[in-house]
Design an enzyme around this catalytic site. Structure first.
Site, mmCIF file in Angstrom:
data_model
loop_
_atom_site.group_PDB
_atom_site.id
_atom_site.type_symbol
_atom_site.label_atom_id
_atom_site.label_comp_id
_atom_site.label_asym_id
_atom_site.label_seq_id
_atom_site.Cartn_x
_atom_site.Cartn_y
_atom_site.Cartn_z
ATOM 1 C CG ASP A 95 0.364 -0.078 2.308
ATOM 2 O OD1 ASP A 95 0.706 -0.499 2.267
ATOM 3 O OD2 ASP A 95 -0.943 -0.184 3.611
ATOM 4 C CG HIS A 96 3.104 2.602 3.072
ATOM 5 N ND1 HIS A 96 2.413 1.330 3.587
ATOM 6 C CD2 HIS A 96 3.541 3.381 4.142
ATOM 7 C CE1 HIS A 96 2.279 2.154 4.924
ATOM 8 N NE2 HIS A 96 2.503 3.168 5.340
ATOM 9 C CG ASP A 160 1.822 1.274 9.144
ATOM 10 O OD1 ASP A 160 1.728 2.009 8.330
ATOM 11 O OD2 ASP A 160 0.998 2.571 10.073
ATOM 12 N NE ARG A 448 2.159 9.390 12.262
ATOM 13 C CZ ARG A 448 2.496 8.132 12.643
ATOM 14 N NH1 ARG A 448 3.639 7.817 11.389
ATOM 15 N NH2 ARG A 448 2.605 7.623 13.753
ATOM 16 C CB SER A 643 6.469 6.005 11.090
ATOM 17 O OG SER A 643 7.387 4.772 10.826
ATOM 18 N NE ARG A 645 9.134 5.895 8.675
ATOM 19 C CZ ARG A 645 8.242 7.248 8.514
ATOM 20 N NH1 ARG A 645 9.350 8.563 7.721
ATOM 21 N NH2 ARG A 645 7.422 7.581 8.249
HETATM 22 C C1 MIC Z 1 3.317 6.706 8.530
HETATM 23 O O1 MIC Z 1 1.807 6.378 8.602
HETATM 24 O O2 MIC Z 1 4.051 7.754 8.920
HETATM 25 C C2 MIC Z 1 3.785 5.257 7.899
HETATM 26 C C3 MIC Z 1 4.534 5.232 6.753
HETATM 27 O O3 MIC Z 1 2.699 4.062 7.995
HETATM 28 C C4 MIC Z 1 4.362 4.252 9.153
HETATM 29 C C5 MIC Z 1 5.353 3.315 8.654
HETATM 30 C C6 MIC Z 1 6.286 3.139 7.820
HETATM 31 O O4 MIC Z 1 6.972 4.227 8.420
HETATM 32 O O5 MIC Z 1 6.414 2.352 6.949
HETATM 33 C C7 MIC Z 1 4.268 3.872 10.505
HETATM 34 O O6 MIC Z 1 2.848 4.463 10.898
HETATM 35 O O7 MIC Z 1 4.238 3.564 10.745
HETATM 36 FE FE1 SF4 Z 2 -0.277 4.547 5.263
HETATM 37 FE FE2 SF4 Z 2 0.076 5.236 7.838
HETATM 38 FE FE3 SF4 Z 2 -0.791 7.436 5.822
HETATM 39 FE FE4 SF4 Z 2 -2.530 4.720 7.286
HETATM 40 S S1 SF4 Z 2 -1.433 6.458 8.181
HETATM 41 S S2 SF4 Z 2 -2.517 5.611 5.226
HETATM 42 S S3 SF4 Z 2 -0.639 3.551 6.975
HETATM 43 S S4 SF4 Z 2 0.572 6.253 5.221
#
Ligand code: MIC
Ligand code: SF4
Length: 754
Positions: A95-96, A160, A448, A643, A645
Site C-alpha cells: 500500500d505504501h 505500522d 499526521r 512511525s 519504521r
Molecule cells: C506512517 O504513517 O508514517 C507510516 C508510513 O505508515 C509508518 C510506517 C512506515 O514508516 O513505513 C507508520 O505509521 O508506522
Molecule cells: Fe498509510 Fe500510514 Fe497514511 Fe495510514 S497513516 S494511509 S498506513 S501512510
C-alpha cells in the site's frame, strides 16, 4: 483461507480460564484491556499480578500484519532467523509504494512497473514462508485488516504505527518495528511493559456535522502527542455503543498520534453488525458465545476512577467538529474557533487541496457521508473551489462505493479518485508545483500532518479533520468557512447553505468485490526461491551487526544535537526514500536529514569534527565510520515520535552511531533501538541537554556493569579541555541487555539462543 477460524476458536476457548485467573491475581474486577492482555500472556504469567508501567511481560500475539514499506526489512530479518514457516498467521500488504499523480488506474499501473522488484520479493518471500500476500491495489493495511482479520478479544502486532485501527473491533492491536514482528513470526514471545490504562467515557450521541474523527481530534488536543505514552486507551459508555465499528476504528487508528500503545473498544452490537456485514458471521457467533469476556466488568464502568490511571469524559451530544494543525496533530481547534485562529496566525486562508480517505477515514460510512455533501454541491450548483481527492481504503470499499454511485458523485464535483493506497498521506504524492515551496494550505482526513509529510514542501500547512469537514471546506475553497453557520455563493450568484451530512454505516446491498487482490501462500514453500540481485539498489540482504566489544565506549563524536521535534520522519524521511526501504546502505543516506541542528538551526548541516568542515549528516557520519570512530546523537523530548519504521534505528546502527541520548523517547522507537543493539539513553536531568557542545567527544561509562535500573554516566570532553559528567538513565531489562551485548536481538534468535 482469509481468516483463521480455528485460531479464533482456540483463543476464545482459553478466555474464561485465563480471565478467572487474572481476576484472582488482581483481586478485583477487570477492564477489557486487562482481560485481553492476560488472555495473551505467555504461559504462567497469567496467574501473576503485573504492575502497570513497571513489569515487562511476555505476550503471545495471534497475528502479524506488515505493510510493504516496513515488511521488506522485517522479512529480510526473518530470512536470517533460520525458520521455514511463520509461527502465527501473518500478512503483507502493498500500500505504501503507490504514488498518487493522475488517478487510480494509471498510478497503480506505474507503481507495479516501478516497484516490480520489491513486489516480486515480497510475494515470493510470503509464498515461501506461509504469509498471506495482498497485492498492490488491494488496499491499505489497516482497512484490509479490519475487514478481514481483526476479531474481538484478539491480539495482533503490526509493523505500522496505525495498527491500533483494529481496536475498533475490540482487538488489542499494537504497532511495532520489524524486528519485533520477526520474533513473533519466529515463534518467540513478544515483550511489552505492562501498560497503564486511560479510560475514555463517552456519553451522548453524535449528530449533524460531528463524527467519530472529532472524538480523537478532541482527545489529541487533551492528551497531546506524548500524553498516551505507555498507555492503552479504553473507550466505554453508552456513547461508545452508538458509534459504528469503522468509526471506532478511526478513533483507535489516530490514537497513534497521542503516543498510545493502542486504543480499544468493547464488543457490542455495532461490532457484530460489522462482522456479519463483512462476511464473518461465524466470528460474530463465536464472539457472542463469550460476550461477557469481550467487555470490561460492570463494576469497572460503574466506578472507572478506581480502575483506570486516568479518566477523560466526552459528551458526544456536545462535541463540536474539530480541525487540528498545522504541523502537529494535537493542535486542536473546535470548528467555531478555527476561522479566527487562521486569521490570527496568518495561515494561508485559501484552501488548495482537500484530501479524504486513508487508513483513518475510508469506510463506507465516511465515503457515503462525504458523498452526501458532494451531491449537495452538485444540486446547489456549487463547484469545488479546491482540488479534491479520494483514497479508498480497500478494493472492497472502492468496488462497493463505485457500485453505489458515490465515486461518480465525487467526480461530478471535480474530485479525483486515487488508488487504494497510502498515496499523499505518506508523501507518495507527485504534487505539481510543490518544489516551489510556496506557503499554502491543505486539509486531509488523514492522521499526521508533520511538516513536509504530504508533499515535501515545508511551507505546506496541513490540517486534519473529518471527511465531512474536509469536503465542505474543499467546496468552499476557504479554511475560514464554517459549514454549520456560513453560506456560499453558487454559480448563479445565490447564497446557499450545506445541510448536515448523512450516510450509512454499512451498504444496504452488502459489500461486493470482484478481485480483492489476495494471494494465498503455497502449502509447502520449501521449493520457492527468493531472489535478491546483488546489484539491486532497492534490496540488500542483511549482514549481522557486530557484538559489543566488551568495554566502555570512549571518544564518541557528537554527530548532531537535534533541536525540538524530531519524529521518525525527521530521522528517516519517507516520500522518495520509501524506494530504499529494503536496502539498508542506500536508505542510510537519509539519516537525520530532517533534524534541526541545535548549533546552527539548520537541517542536514553538521560539523565534521575530523576537519572542522560542515557537511550533510549522513556524509559526516560515513566519515566517522570510515575512520572507525563511533558517534552519538543527542535529542529533545519524545524523540522518534510517529512511525514504527525501524530504519530510523537501523540506519544509525549501520553507520556506526553507538548511542542516542535524549530527554525522552517515543515507545516504538526506543524498542527499535534496543532491538538493533543500540544504546537508548535519557538524561536524568533534562537540563543537562544544555551541557552538550558542538565539538564534544563523549564517553559512556559503566557498561561493564550494565544492569537493569542502574544509571550510566556520560562524560563530555569539551573542546576547551573542560569536562562535564552527566547521569543518564535507561530502561533495559536483563533480556534487552543481552541484545545489546550480542549486537542485536536478531543475533540471538539466529543462534537459537532465545
Ligand atoms: C506512517 O504513517 O508514517 C507510516 C508510513 O505508515 C509508518 C510506517 C512506515 O514508516 O513505513 C507508520 O505509521 O508506522
Ligand atoms: Fe498509510 Fe500510514 Fe497514511 Fe495510514 S497513516 S494511509 S498506513 S501512510
Amino acid at each position: 483461507m482469509v481468516f483463521d477460524i480455528d485460531m479464533i476458536k482456540s483463543v476464545y476457548a482459553a478466555f474464561p480460564g485465563r480471565i478467572a485467573a487474572a481476576r484472582k491475581a488482581e483481586g478485583r474486577p477487570l477492564t477489557l484491556t486487562e482481560k485481553i492482555l492476560y488472555a495473551h500472556l505467555s504461559e504462567g504469567e497469567a496467574s501473576e499480578k503485573h504492575e502497570r508501567g513497571v513489569s515487562y511481560v511476555d505476550f503471545k500475539p495471534d497475528r502479524v500484519a506488515m505493510q510493504d514499506a516496513t515488511a521488506q526489512m522485517a522479512l529480510l530479518q526473518f530470512m536470517q532467523a533460520g525458520r521455514s514457516k511463520v509461527a502465527v498467521p501473518s500478512t503483507v500488504h502493498c500500500d505504501h509504494l503507490i504514488q498518487a499523480e493522475v488517478g487510480a488506474n494509471p498510478d497503480l499501473a506505474k507503481a507495479k512497473d516501478k516497484n516490480r522488484e520489491v513486489y516480486d520479493f515480497l510475494s515470493s518471500v510470503s509464498n515461501k514462508y506461509g504469509l498471506g500476500f495482498w497485492k498492490p491495489g488491494a488496499g491499505i493495511i489497516h482497512q484490509v485488516v479490519l475487514e478481514n482479520y481483526a476479531f474481538p478479544g484478539g491480539m495482533m502486532i503490526g509493523t505500522d504505527s496505525h495498527t491500533p485501527n483494529a481496536g475498533g473491533l475490540g482487538m488489542v492491536a499494537i504497532g511495532v518495528g520489524g524486528a519485533d514482528a520477526c520474533d513473533v513470526m519466529a515463534g518467540l514471545p513478544w515483550e511489552l511493559k505492562f501498560p497503564k490504562l486511560i479510560g475514555v467515557k463517552l456519553t451522548g450521541k453524535l449528530s449533524g456535522w460531528t463524527s467519530a474523527k472529532d472524538v480523537i481530534l478532541k482527545v489529541a488536543g487533551i492528551l497531546t502527542v506524548k500524553g498516551g505514552t505507555g498507555c492503552i486507551v479504553e473507550y466505554f459508555g453508552e456513547g461508545a455503543h452508538s458509534l459504528s465499528a469503522t468509526g471506532k476504528g478511526t478513533i483507535c487508528n489516530m490514537g497513534a498520534e497521542i503516543g498510545a500503545t493502542t486504543s480499544i473498544f468493547g464488543y457490542d452490537e455495532k461490532s457484530e453488525a460489522y462482522l456479519r456485514g463483512t462476511d464473518r458471521s461465524e466470528v460474530a457467533d463465536l464472539a457472542n458465545s463469550i460476550r461477557e469476556h469481550l467487555t470490561g466488568d460492570p463494576e469497572v464502568y460503574a466506578n472507572p476512577e478506581a480502575y483506570f490511571n486516568e479518566i477523560i469524559e466526552i459528551n458526544l451530544s456536545e462535541l463540536e467538529p474539530h480541525v487540528n494543525g498545522p504541523f502537529t496533530p494535537d493542535l486542536a481547534w473546535p470548528l467555531s474557533k478555527f476561522a479566527a485562529a487562521v486569521k490570527e496566525n496568518n495561515w494561508p486562508q485559501k484552501l488548495e487541496v482537500g484530501l479524504i480517505g486513508s487508513c483513518t477515514n475510508s469506510s463506507y460510512e465516511d465515503i457515503s457521508r462525504a458523498a452526501s455533501l458532494a451531491q449537495q454541491a452538485v444540486d446547489k450548483k456549487l463547484k469545488a473551489k479546491s482540488e479534491y481527492t479520494i483514497t479508498p481504503g480497500s478494493e472492497q470499499v472502492r468496488f462497493t462505493v463505485e457500485r453505489d454511485g458515490f465515486l461518480g458523485i465525487f467526480e461530478n464535483m471535480g474530485g479525483v479518485v486515487l488508488a487504494n493506497a497510502c498515496g499523499p498521506c505518506i508523501g507518495q504524492w507527485a504534487r505539481h508545483g510543490a518544489e516551489k515551496q510556496e506557503k499554502n494550505s491543505i486539509i486531509t482526513s488523514f492522521n499526521r500532518n508533520f511538516a513536509k509529510r504530504a508533499d515535501g514542501n515545508p511551507n505546506t500547512h496541513s490540517f486534519v479533520a473529518s471527511p465531512e469537514v474536509v469536503t465542505a471546506m474543499a467546496i468552499a475553497g476557504d479554511l475560514t468557512f464554517n459549514p454549520m453557520t456560513d453560506t456560499l455563493t453558487n454559480e448563479e450568484g445565490k447564497q446557499v447553505k450545506l445541510e448536515e451530512p448523512a450516510g450509512l454505516e454499512l451498504p444496504v446491498k452488502g459489500f461486493a468485490v470482484e478481485d480483492a487482490g489476495y494471494q494465498e501462500p503455497a502449502a509447502d514453500g520449501s521449493e520457492v526461491e527468493v531472489k535478491v540481485a546483488p546489484d539491486s539498489e532497492r534490496l540488500q540482504l542483511l549482514e549481522p551487526f557486530q557484538p559489543w566489544e566488551g568495554t566502555d565506549l570512549k571518544g564518541l563524536k557528537l554527530l548532531i544535537k537535534a533541536k525540538g521535534k524530531c519524529t521518525t520522519d525527521h530521522i528517516s524521511m519517507a516520500g522518495p526514500w520509501l524506494r530504499y526501504r529494503g536496502h539498508l546502505d542506500n536508505i542510510s543516506n537519509n539519516l537525520l536529514i530532517g533534524a534541526v541542528n541545535f548549533f546552527n538551526d539548520t537541517t542536514n548541516k553538521v560539523k565534521n569534527q575530523l576537519d572542522g568542515s560542515y557537511g550533510e549528516v549522513p556524509a559526516v557520519q560515513r566519515q566517522y565510520k570510515l575512520h572507525n570512530i563511533g558517534s552519538m546523537v543527542v535529542g529533545d523530548e519524545n524523540y522518534g515520535e510517529g512511525s514504527s519504521r525501524e530504519h530510523a534505528a537501523m540506519e544509525p546502527r549501520f553507520l556506526g552511531v553507538r548511542a542516542i541520548l535524549v530527554k525522552s523517547f517515543a515507545r516504538i522507537h526506543e524498542t527499535n533501538l534496543k532491538k538493533q543493539g543500540m544504546l537508548a539513553l535519557t538524561f536524568d536531568n533534562p537540563a543537562d541537554y544544555d551541557l552538550i557542545q558542538e565539538d564534544d567527544s563523549l564517553d559512556i561509562i559503566g557498561l561493564d556493569s550494565f544492569a537493569p535500573g542502574k544509571p550510566l554516566t556520560v562524560l563530555c570532553h569539551h573542546a576547551d579541555g573542560s569536562k562535564d559528567e552527566i547521569k543518564v538513565n535507561h530502561t533495559y531489562n536483563a533480556g534487552q541487555i543481552r541484545w545489546f551485548k550480542a549486537g542485536s536481538a536478531l543475533n540471538l534468535v539466529k543462534d537459537n539462543a532465545i
